[in-house]
Design a protein around this motif. Structure first.
Motif, PDB file in Angstrom:
ATOM      1  N   PRO A   1      11.684 -11.679  47.814  1.00  0.00           N
ATOM      2  CA  PRO A   1      11.738 -11.156  46.438  1.00  0.00           C
ATOM      3  C   PRO A   1      12.236 -12.196  45.442  1.00  0.00           C
ATOM      4  N   ILE A   2      12.011 -11.927  44.175  1.00  0.00           N
ATOM      5  CA  ILE A   2      12.725 -12.645  43.124  1.00  0.00           C
ATOM      6  C   ILE A   2      14.092 -11.981  42.977  1.00  0.00           C
ATOM      7  N   VAL A   3      15.141 -12.779  42.939  1.00  0.00           N
ATOM      8  CA  VAL A   3      16.491 -12.241  42.763  1.00  0.00           C
ATOM      9  C   VAL A   3      16.930 -12.496  41.330  1.00  0.00           C
ATOM     10  N   PHE A   4      17.317 -11.437  40.634  1.00  0.00           N
ATOM     11  CA  PHE A   4      17.821 -11.522  39.266  1.00  0.00           C
ATOM     12  C   PHE A   4      19.302 -11.153  39.270  1.00  0.00           C
ATOM     13  N   THR A   5      20.139 -12.022  38.709  1.00  0.00           N
ATOM     14  CA  THR A   5      21.572 -11.740  38.662  1.00  0.00           C
ATOM     15  C   THR A   5      22.177 -12.388  37.421  1.00  0.00           C
ATOM     16  N   LEU A   6      23.263 -11.812  36.931  1.00  0.00           N
ATOM     17  CA  LEU A   6      23.995 -12.375  35.796  1.00  0.00           C
ATOM     18  C   LEU A   6      25.439 -12.687  36.171  1.00  0.00           C
ATOM     19  N   GLY A   7      25.688 -12.962  37.450  1.00  0.00           N
ATOM     20  CA  GLY A   7      27.031 -13.327  37.855  1.00  0.00           C
ATOM     21  C   GLY A   7      28.002 -12.172  37.718  1.00  0.00           C
ATOM     22  N   SER A   8      29.270 -12.501  37.487  1.00  0.00           N
ATOM     23  CA  SER A   8      30.306 -11.468  37.437  1.00  0.00           C
ATOM     24  C   SER A   8      30.887 -11.273  36.041  1.00  0.00           C
ATOM     25  N   ALA A   9      30.370 -11.990  35.034  1.00  0.00           N
ATOM     26  CA  ALA A   9      30.866 -11.824  33.663  1.00  0.00           C
ATOM     27  C   ALA A   9      29.752 -11.346  32.738  1.00  0.00           C
ATOM     28  N   ALA A  10      28.698 -12.141  32.578  1.00  0.00           N
ATOM     29  CA  ALA A  10      27.596 -11.768  31.680  1.00  0.00           C
ATOM     30  C   ALA A  10      26.942 -10.463  32.099  1.00  0.00           C
ATOM     31  N   VAL A  11      27.078 -10.098  33.377  1.00  0.00           N
ATOM     32  CA  VAL A  11      26.488  -8.847  33.856  1.00  0.00           C
ATOM     33  C   VAL A  11      27.040  -7.635  33.114  1.00  0.00           C
ATOM     34  N   HIS A  12      28.214  -7.770  32.496  1.00  0.00           N
ATOM     35  CA  HIS A  12      28.810  -6.658  31.757  1.00  0.00           C
ATOM     36  C   HIS A  12      28.388  -6.645  30.285  1.00  0.00           C
ATOM     37  N   ALA A  13      27.507  -7.571  29.902  1.00  0.00           N
ATOM     38  CA  ALA A  13      26.900  -7.562  28.568  1.00  0.00           C
ATOM     39  C   ALA A  13      25.454  -8.036  28.701  1.00  0.00           C
ATOM     40  N   PRO A  14      24.659  -7.336  29.517  1.00  0.00           N
ATOM     41  CA  PRO A  14      23.345  -7.856  29.904  1.00  0.00           C
ATOM     42  C   PRO A  14      22.254  -7.690  28.857  1.00  0.00           C
ATOM     43  N   GLY A  15      22.463  -6.815  27.858  1.00  0.00           N
ATOM     44  CA  GLY A  15      21.368  -6.519  26.952  1.00  0.00           C
ATOM     45  C   GLY A  15      20.199  -5.932  27.739  1.00  0.00           C
ATOM     46  N   ASN A  16      19.001  -6.408  27.453  1.00  0.00           N
ATOM     47  CA  ASN A  16      17.824  -5.887  28.155  1.00  0.00           C
ATOM     48  C   ASN A  16      17.343  -6.810  29.270  1.00  0.00           C
ATOM     49  N   PHE A  17      18.238  -7.691  29.734  1.00  0.00           N
ATOM     50  CA  PHE A  17      17.853  -8.677  30.749  1.00  0.00           C
ATOM     51  C   PHE A  17      17.208  -8.037  31.974  1.00  0.00           C
ATOM     52  N   PHE A  18      17.835  -7.008  32.524  1.00  0.00           N
ATOM     53  CA  PHE A  18      17.331  -6.429  33.762  1.00  0.00           C
ATOM     54  C   PHE A  18      16.013  -5.680  33.547  1.00  0.00           C
ATOM     55  N   TRP A  19      15.890  -5.011  32.415  1.00  0.00           N
ATOM     56  CA  TRP A  19      14.639  -4.304  32.135  1.00  0.00           C
ATOM     57  C   TRP A  19      13.481  -5.291  32.009  1.00  0.00           C
ATOM     58  N   MET A  20      13.701  -6.371  31.276  1.00  0.00           N
ATOM     59  CA  MET A  20      12.649  -7.374  31.116  1.00  0.00           C
ATOM     60  C   MET A  20      12.343  -8.061  32.446  1.00  0.00           C
ATOM     61  N   SER A  21      13.368  -8.254  33.255  1.00  0.00           N
ATOM     62  CA  SER A  21      13.177  -8.890  34.556  1.00  0.00           C
ATOM     63  C   SER A  21      12.320  -8.017  35.466  1.00  0.00           C
ATOM     64  N   ALA A  22      12.606  -6.714  35.461  1.00  0.00           N
ATOM     65  CA  ALA A  22      11.825  -5.798  36.282  1.00  0.00           C
ATOM     66  C   ALA A  22      10.364  -5.792  35.844  1.00  0.00           C
ATOM     67  N   ARG A  23      10.125  -5.832  34.538  1.00  0.00           N
ATOM     68  CA  ARG A  23       8.754  -5.830  34.034  1.00  0.00           C
ATOM     69  C   ARG A  23       8.037  -7.128  34.392  1.00  0.00           C
ATOM     70  N   ALA A  24       8.775  -8.260  34.339  1.00  0.00           N
ATOM     71  CA  ALA A  24       8.157  -9.535  34.710  1.00  0.00           C
ATOM     72  C   ALA A  24       7.765  -9.539  36.182  1.00  0.00           C
ATOM     73  N   ALA A  25       8.651  -9.009  37.043  1.00  0.00           N
ATOM     74  CA  ALA A  25       8.328  -8.926  38.467  1.00  0.00           C
ATOM     75  C   ALA A  25       7.113  -8.036  38.692  1.00  0.00           C
ATOM     76  N   HIS A  26       7.037  -6.939  37.940  1.00  0.00           N
ATOM     77  CA  HIS A  26       5.892  -6.033  38.066  1.00  0.00           C
ATOM     78  C   HIS A  26       4.600  -6.734  37.658  1.00  0.00           C
ATOM     79  N   ARG A  27       4.637  -7.525  36.593  1.00  0.00           N
ATOM     80  CA  ARG A  27       3.458  -8.270  36.162  1.00  0.00           C
ATOM     81  C   ARG A  27       2.969  -9.212  37.268  1.00  0.00           C
ATOM     82  N   LEU A  28       3.921  -9.798  38.004  1.00  0.00           N
ATOM     83  CA  LEU A  28       3.576 -10.724  39.071  1.00  0.00           C
ATOM     84  C   LEU A  28       3.225 -10.023  40.380  1.00  0.00           C
ATOM     85  N   ARG A  29       3.423  -8.687  40.398  1.00  0.00           N
ATOM     86  CA  ARG A  29       3.217  -7.889  41.606  1.00  0.00           C
ATOM     87  C   ARG A  29       4.081  -8.422  42.758  1.00  0.00           C
TER      88      ARG A  29
END
Length: 424
Positions: free
Chosen positions: A262-290
């Motif tokens: 898989p592609i692994v998406f992570t924001l470490g242990s600090a930025a993960v608490h202010a992620p904005g839409n990072f994870f949503w966009m990441s999931a959509r990018a992975a979906h585009r790549l199937r």
């Protein structure tokens, strides 16, 4: 190994888990060699560190590295570094100094991270020998190897300028630190210490020993580093398994075994608490790549086929199984990604992260992607480039093999013991 009787060593550190882990690695190795390390850090980590069997002392204001509002201020605003110094630490400098002085009573040595602001003052006032630990190349601000500075993004365009210009450009961060340093200078005066307008910026460099705990593969030593600097390699922390993480680890192992890497998406242990839409966009990018994906950070409400979301991951166990690692560029995450030998996309937020991202690009093991441009379509193209160009994976595998042979922790502790032996 230098033979020294067991010593009481205070290890003071602030920051995210990625900042704390190298200090825990040093503490483990020092304990294995018969010393008595005492961890001084924010009360937030006290129970976690006590579970490892270390003596822990609270130091500094009781802030939470998981406070979303605080993390937004630090990670997603250009004035994050200024807020860190002027609002979080400098107003509490007298209390922190008193706490550190008490903790260091009877200690043989002090080891401190760079934002432990009372450490240089205490050493100057009391004479206790001390070691400064710098986790990232940006902490040394070399004119020979210019860093990408938060708040000064345009400086990334000047890397090829002559040395005389690089030295002149370094006056910009020096001026900022000088502007912030009034409380520190006043506190030094109250202790009878001489005025030092550069103390906030250069105090960390005046230790008996400065340890640059990152690999020369990541940043080469430079002629304008302080003469008392030793580059050790990354101090790798072998995390101990916690019962609450066993179920998460099992879920990840089952997911990994059930299909392609898989592609692994992570924001470490600090930025993960202010992620904005990072994870949503990441999931959509992975979906585009199937492609399958693991999102580390447990984003609320996100559920999709071929995507696993988890609140936590041991990078040492997860990263080597990734097709690509996408992360924020914190030095702890970056070090583990490099050791894994997998290609990377770095989406930096603040502090040392833009500079670490630039070094990943120059190393040829990955790409940098601006955070504000992390949208599904743009993210898709960055990931697709890594998938199609094998040179990134080949270079990453080579660097990973080199880094896995380095032992930055042992190198650092050997130097620490040598220092203590000369001071005995």
């Amino acid at each position: 190994m230098v033979e020294t009787p067991g010593k009481r060593i205070v290890i003071a550190s602030f920051g995210s888990l990625g900042d704390l882990h190298p200090f825990l690695a040093l503490a483990q190795e020092l304990r294995n060699r018969g010393h008595h390390p005492v961890i001084a850090t924010t009360p937030f980590y006290k129970e976690r560190i006590q579970a490892l069997g270390f003596e822990v002392q609270s130091l500094g204001p009781p802030v939470s590295p998981q406070d979303p509002e605080l993390m937004h201020r630090l990670m997603r605003t250009v004035r994050g570094p200024e807020y860190l110094f002027r609002k979080m630490f400098l107003p509490h400098l007298p209390e922190m100094y008193a706490e550190l002085e008490r903790i260091c009573s009877g200690a043989d040595l002090l080891i401190a991270g760079e934002v432990v602001l009372p450490a240089p003052i205490l050493a100057e006032k009391t004479g206790i020998p001390w070691v400064s630990v710098l986790l990232s190349p940006i902490s040394l601000l070399s004119a020979h190897d210019p860093s990408v500075l938060p708040g000064f993004p345009f400086l990334s365009l000047t890397r090829s300028w002559p040395l005389m210009f690089q030295k002149a450009l370094l006056k910009l961060p020096a001026l900022a630190f000088r502007r912030w340093s009034t409380p520190l200078r006043e506190f030094r005066k109250s202790l009878g210490l001489p005025d030092d307008s550069e103390a906030l910026r250069t105090g960390k460099l005046k230790a008996n020993l400065v340890l640059a705990t990152f690999s020369p593969q990541f940043a080469q030593p430079q002629p304008d580093w302080p003469a008392n600097t030793l580059q050790t390699g990354f101090a790798h922390y072998e995390q101990e398994s916690l019962p609450e993480h066993d179920e998460v680890q099992q879920r990840m192992e089952e997911f990994l075994q059930a299909g392609t890497p898989p592609i692994v998406f992570t924001l470490g242990s600090a930025a993960v608490h202010a992620p904005g839409n990072f994870f949503w966009m990441s999931a959509r990018a992975a979906h585009r790549l199937r492609m399958r994906a693991i999102l580390v950070g447990d984003p609320r409400g996100l559920s999709a086929p071929n995507i696993l979301t988890v609140p936590y991951a041991d990078y040492r166990k997860l990263f080597p199984h990734a097709a690509i690692i996408v992360h924020q560029g914190g030095i702890g995450t970056t070090a583990e990604a490099l050791r894994s030998g997998r290609p990377q996309v770095v989406v930096p937020f603040n502090f040392d992260q833009p500079d670490n991202a630039a070094r990943i690009v120059r190393l040829g093991v990955g790409l940098k992607h601006e955070r504000r441009m992390w949208r599904d379509r743009q993210a898709h193209y960055s990931l697709l480039r890594l998938l199609r160009d094998n040179s990134f994976a080949e270079r990453a595998a080579l660097i990973g093999e080199i880094l896995r042979k380095e032992d930055g922790t042992a190198n650092a502790v050997h130097a620490i013991e040598q220092l203590m032996a000369t001071r005995s």
